[in-house]
Design an enzyme around this catalytic site. Structure first.
Site, PDB file in Angstrom:
ATOM      1  N   ARG A  59       0.156  -6.970  -0.443  1.00  0.00           N
ATOM      2  CA  ARG A  59       0.913  -5.722  -0.551  1.00  0.00           C
ATOM      3  C   ARG A  59       2.381  -5.948  -0.153  1.00  0.00           C
ATOM      4  O   ARG A  59       3.296  -5.475  -0.818  1.00  0.00           O
ATOM      5  CB  ARG A  59       0.276  -4.664   0.351  1.00  0.00           C
ATOM      6  N   ARG A  64      -7.472  19.075 -19.024  1.00  0.00           N
ATOM      7  CA  ARG A  64      -6.217  19.411 -18.349  1.00  0.00           C
ATOM      8  C   ARG A  64      -5.381  20.406 -19.147  1.00  0.00           C
ATOM      9  O   ARG A  64      -4.290  20.756 -18.707  1.00  0.00           O
ATOM     10  CB  ARG A  64      -5.376  18.141 -18.163  1.00  0.00           C
ATOM     11  N   ASN A  73      -4.131   3.936   7.175  1.00  0.00           N
ATOM     12  CA  ASN A  73      -5.159   4.715   6.489  1.00  0.00           C
ATOM     13  C   ASN A  73      -6.107   5.380   7.497  1.00  0.00           C
ATOM     14  O   ASN A  73      -6.400   4.814   8.549  1.00  0.00           O
ATOM     15  CB  ASN A  73      -5.936   3.830   5.513  1.00  0.00           C
ATOM     16  N   CYS A 122      -6.323  12.441  -0.095  1.00  0.00           N
ATOM     17  CA  CYS A 122      -6.184  13.354   1.048  1.00  0.00           C
ATOM     18  C   CYS A 122      -7.044  14.607   1.021  1.00  0.00           C
ATOM     19  O   CYS A 122      -7.666  14.939   2.029  1.00  0.00           O
ATOM     20  CB  CYS A 122      -4.729  13.767   1.173  1.00  0.00           C
ATOM     21  N   PHE A 123      -7.044  15.340  -0.097  1.00  0.00           N
ATOM     22  CA  PHE A 123      -7.610  16.694  -0.042  1.00  0.00           C
ATOM     23  C   PHE A 123      -9.055  16.678   0.465  1.00  0.00           C
ATOM     24  O   PHE A 123      -9.401  17.368   1.416  1.00  0.00           O
ATOM     25  CB  PHE A 123      -7.551  17.368  -1.420  1.00  0.00           C
ATOM     26  N   GLN A 124      -9.899  15.889  -0.187  1.00  0.00           N
ATOM     27  CA  GLN A 124     -11.312  15.909   0.201  1.00  0.00           C
ATOM     28  C   GLN A 124     -11.497  15.417   1.640  1.00  0.00           C
ATOM     29  O   GLN A 124     -12.185  16.043   2.445  1.00  0.00           O
ATOM     30  CB  GLN A 124     -12.131  15.053  -0.763  1.00  0.00           C
ATOM     31  N   GLY A 179       3.768   5.125   3.879  1.00  0.00           N
ATOM     32  CA  GLY A 179       4.713   4.308   4.634  1.00  0.00           C
ATOM     33  C   GLY A 179       5.828   3.750   3.758  1.00  0.00           C
ATOM     34  O   GLY A 179       7.013   3.836   4.117  1.00  0.00           O
ATOM     35  N   SER A 182       0.355   9.260   9.905  1.00  0.00           N
ATOM     36  CA  SER A 182      -0.946   9.437   9.248  1.00  0.00           C
ATOM     37  C   SER A 182      -1.447  10.856   9.491  1.00  0.00           C
ATOM     38  O   SER A 182      -1.077  11.494  10.477  1.00  0.00           O
ATOM     39  CB  SER A 182      -1.984   8.480   9.848  1.00  0.00           C
TER      40      SER A 182
HETATM   41  N1  LIG Z   1      -1.293   9.265  -0.024  1.00  0.00           N
HETATM   42  C1  LIG Z   1      -0.758  10.449   0.181  1.00  0.00           C
HETATM   43  O1  LIG Z   1      -0.355  11.149  -0.732  1.00  0.00           O
HETATM   44  C2  LIG Z   1      -0.613  10.987   1.579  1.00  0.00           C
HETATM   45  C3  LIG Z   1       0.191  12.102   1.790  1.00  0.00           C
HETATM   46  C4  LIG Z   1       0.347  12.568   3.077  1.00  0.00           C
HETATM   47  C5  LIG Z   1      -0.320  11.946   4.118  1.00  0.00           C
HETATM   48  N2  LIG Z   1      -1.122  10.870   3.894  1.00  0.00           N
HETATM   49  C6  LIG Z   1      -1.760  10.225   5.038  1.00  0.00           C
HETATM   50  O2  LIG Z   1      -0.978   9.089   5.402  1.00  0.00           O
HETATM   51  C7  LIG Z   1      -1.834   8.038   5.896  1.00  0.00           C
HETATM   52  C8  LIG Z   1      -1.606   6.771   5.102  1.00  0.00           C
HETATM   53  O3  LIG Z   1      -1.970   7.047   3.759  1.00  0.00           O
HETATM   54  P1  LIG Z   1      -1.648   6.021   2.585  1.00  0.00           P
HETATM   55  O4  LIG Z   1      -2.015   6.725   1.329  1.00  0.00           O
HETATM   56  O5  LIG Z   1      -0.264   5.474   2.747  1.00  0.00           O
HETATM   57  O6  LIG Z   1      -2.705   4.862   2.942  1.00  0.00           O
HETATM   58  P2  LIG Z   1      -2.776   3.381   2.342  1.00  0.00           P
HETATM   59  O7  LIG Z   1      -4.188   2.959   2.454  1.00  0.00           O
HETATM   60  O8  LIG Z   1      -2.079   3.338   1.008  1.00  0.00           O
HETATM   61  O9  LIG Z   1      -1.880   2.505   3.343  1.00  0.00           O
HETATM   62  C9  LIG Z   1      -2.225   2.226   4.657  1.00  0.00           C
HETATM   63  C10 LIG Z   1      -1.800   0.797   4.969  1.00  0.00           C
HETATM   64  O10 LIG Z   1      -1.949   0.567   6.373  1.00  0.00           O
HETATM   65  C11 LIG Z   1      -2.256  -0.813   6.547  1.00  0.00           C
HETATM   66  N3  LIG Z   1      -2.804  -1.027   7.898  1.00  0.00           N
HETATM   67  C12 LIG Z   1      -3.945  -0.530   8.437  1.00  0.00           C
HETATM   68  N4  LIG Z   1      -4.066  -0.927   9.719  1.00  0.00           N
HETATM   69  C13 LIG Z   1      -2.992  -1.689   9.998  1.00  0.00           C
HETATM   70  C14 LIG Z   1      -2.546  -2.380  11.162  1.00  0.00           C
HETATM   71  N5  LIG Z   1      -3.218  -2.339  12.321  1.00  0.00           N
HETATM   72  N6  LIG Z   1      -1.395  -3.082  11.089  1.00  0.00           N
HETATM   73  C15 LIG Z   1      -0.675  -3.132   9.937  1.00  0.00           C
HETATM   74  N7  LIG Z   1      -1.049  -2.480   8.808  1.00  0.00           N
HETATM   75  C16 LIG Z   1      -2.188  -1.769   8.835  1.00  0.00           C
HETATM   76  C17 LIG Z   1      -3.241  -1.088   5.432  1.00  0.00           C
HETATM   77  O11 LIG Z   1      -3.319  -2.478   5.156  1.00  0.00           O
HETATM   78  C18 LIG Z   1      -2.634  -0.277   4.273  1.00  0.00           C
HETATM   79  O12 LIG Z   1      -1.788  -1.069   3.451  1.00  0.00           O
HETATM   80  C19 LIG Z   1      -3.246   8.581   5.831  1.00  0.00           C
HETATM   81  O13 LIG Z   1      -3.577   9.141   7.075  1.00  0.00           O
HETATM   82  C20 LIG Z   1      -3.140   9.678   4.798  1.00  0.00           C
HETATM   83  O14 LIG Z   1      -4.092  10.695   5.008  1.00  0.00           O
HETATM   84  C21 LIG Z   1      -1.265  10.364   2.648  1.00  0.00           C
END
Ligand SMILES: NC(=O)c1ccc[n+]([C@@H]2O[C@H](COP(=O)([O-])OP(=O)(O)OC[C@H]3O[C@@H](n4cnc5c(N)ncnc54)[C@H](O)[C@@H]3O)[C@@H](O)[C@H]2O)c1
Length: 479
Positions: free
Chosen positions: A40, A450, A92, A280-282, A15, A132
């Protein structure tokens, strides 16, 4: 419909950077990123840009340009939803830990909660975008929650209507900003052409139209899981071959180079290492396994499960071979662990191979001295909770099965029997092994999981050296 206000629920690794780039490239759109986590949000608003909660090269400059102009971070979720033409759900979606599907299925409680919040607070027509990563057909659930709140405005407010799109994010941590600024593709799934074009219009401000792919909802949701499964499968494949190289005298780098020259295979994602990590991967493959089982495709489920199993095996294999090389016991021995993040250029440790490898070594009684340039001690404490003990490593008492935070490489290697490279941080490429050798207990080992160090120099100054996909190289001709 042209979009003027965006709200993104979830200020995490996806985000935060994604919305920062949208705000940067679309000065006419007001973007508000909301999260329940006050700490955060405070970190996103910190005047010191080095304290942003996500470390990504280039992110600080993008946030510095837009924050306060058309990029805002807030815990005021409801007004941000109410004001938005478009709401991204970027919360998440971890693997469920209990109940039906535990260990495989995605836990959708945060998606459901945020969809309910949108249903309650939205005003007028709102386009809801799944950012997500979600199991295929989740949009049905989101649609059902939103439909229940739709109304004609008869009760006094403006009529409430929704369109749901899937727009999975393909950024890779560590290169999030270039990935967002020049994406290979943007994927938009949906069945409402006006909503699809509204979102395409946002990306179209900097992404060429031929890179904006439009599909149905289910293809979009499934494409994200599939992309991650294919990427992870390449890592497990090259790691499987790395083990065979070590056993036969082949060199995995030479093999990767030779096969990567075939344009049907390609060069990327052929780097052997301690296994894939990241949030993500796992989780995405396990989710795919769960979905295949749900639809009765048990052979397909077993195929993808083997990618995860190989990854776990690789991590245990590395811990085991360290113990074997250190005369079959590491009890009470000091081992320097260089790198804890799941890859370079990120402070993210989720599913990092370092966690499993360190746990195995701690269980064998090793004293670990962990150094990572970006990962904070609190993070390591929560990843290795049973054994945490953060003290100055130079003055610590000898302790069996404990880890210590080292403030520098030199601090970590002091009196150590072995150095293990677990993350390919660029600074590890230039380490001066002759100085390090003088700080260590002898015989001294370097395990480079690595192939990211100047290991030939380590061999030259007297180290015994093991390199992923090469095996023990101490006696090999220098290259
Ligand atoms: N991290 C990556 O590289 C990546 C890449 C592509 C996709 N994704 C996907 O994107 C999604 C988010 O991943 P991320 O790594 O940013 O997760 P993250 O855990 O870093 O962030 C998610 C945030 O959402 C907040 N949140 C949860 N419920 C909430 C609500 N009801 N209201 C307000 N805030 C809320 C949490 O407090 C948290 O800060 C996941 O589905 C993940 O699989 C992640």
């Amino acid at each position: 419909m042209s979009i003027r206000t965006i709200c993104c629920i979830g200020a995490g690794y996806v985000g935060g950077p994604t919305m920062a780039v949208i705000a940067d490239r679309c000065p006419g759109i007001q973007v508000t990123v909301v999260d329940l986590n006050q700490a955060r949000i405070d970190a996103w608003n910190d005047p010191d840009l080095s304290k942003l909660p996500v470390y990504e090269p280039g992110l600080d400059a993008v946030v510095g340009r837009c924050r306060g102009r058309n990029l805002h971070f807030s815990t005021a979720v409801e007004p941000a939803i109410a004001a938005a033409d478009m709401v991204f759900l970027s919360v998440n979606t971890p693997t469920k830990t209990k109940g039906v599907g535990a260990g495989q299925a995605s836990d959708l409680r945060w998606i459901e909660a945020s969809a309910r919040q949108v249903a309650a607070c939205a005003q007028g027509h709102t386009i809801v975008v799944e950012k997500s990563t979600l199991p295929v057909r989740t949009a049905e659930t989101v649609q059902a929650i939103l439909s229940a709140a739709q109304g004609d405005g008869a009760s006094g407010g403006s009529p409430k209507t929704f369109a749901v799109l899937s727009n999975p994010e393909f950024l890779a941590e560590g290169t999030a900003i270039p990935d967002l600024e020049q994406p290979d593709r943007v994927l938009i799934g949906g069945d409402d052409p006006a909503a699809i074009e509204a979102l395409a219009g946002v990306y179209g401000q900097w992404v060429p139209n031929d890179r904006i792919l439009r599909t149905n909802l289910w293809s979009s949701e499934l494409s994200k899981l599939t992309a991650n499964a294919f990427l992870a499968q390449r890592i497990s494949s090259i790691n499987a071959i790395a083990a065979l190289c070590e056993a036969t005298g082949a060199d995995v780098q030479e093999v990767a180079h030779a096969i990567g020259a075939d344009s049907r295979i390609g060069r990327k994602f052929l780097k052997a290492g301690p296994g894939f990590g990241g949030s993500c991967f796992q989780k995405d493959i396990l989710n795919l396994v769960y979905l295949c089982g749900h639809y009765g495709l048990h052979e397909v489920a077993a195929y993808w499960q083997s990618v995860v199993d190989l990854n776990s095996w690789q991590q245990h294999r590395i811990a085991r071979l360290v113990v074997q090389r250190l005369f079959g016991t590491v009890t009470g021995k000091r081992i320097a662990v260089l790198g804890f993040a799941f890859k370079a250029n990120t402070n993210d440790t989720r599913e990092s191979p370092a966690i499993r490898i360190c746990r195995d070594l701690l269980e064998e009684g090793a004293s670990l001295f962990i150094y990572d340039p970006k990962v904070k001690s609190e993070q390591i404490s929560s990843d290795l909770p049973e054994t945490s003990q953060i003290v100055d490593s130079l003055n610590c008492p000898e302790a069996v099965g404990k880890w210590y935070l080292a403030k520098s490489v030199n601090d970590a290697v002091y009196q150590a029997d072995a150095v293990i490279i677990l993350t390919e941080w660029p600074e590890f490429a230039d380490l001066d092994w002759s100085t390090i050798y003088t700080y260590m207990r002898h015989p001294s080992w370097l395990f480079d999981t690595r192939c990211a160090t100047n290991w030939p120099q380590a061999v030259e100054v007297g180290f015994s050296v093991w390199v992923i996909g090469k095996g023990i190289v101490s006696n090999l001709r220098m290259r």
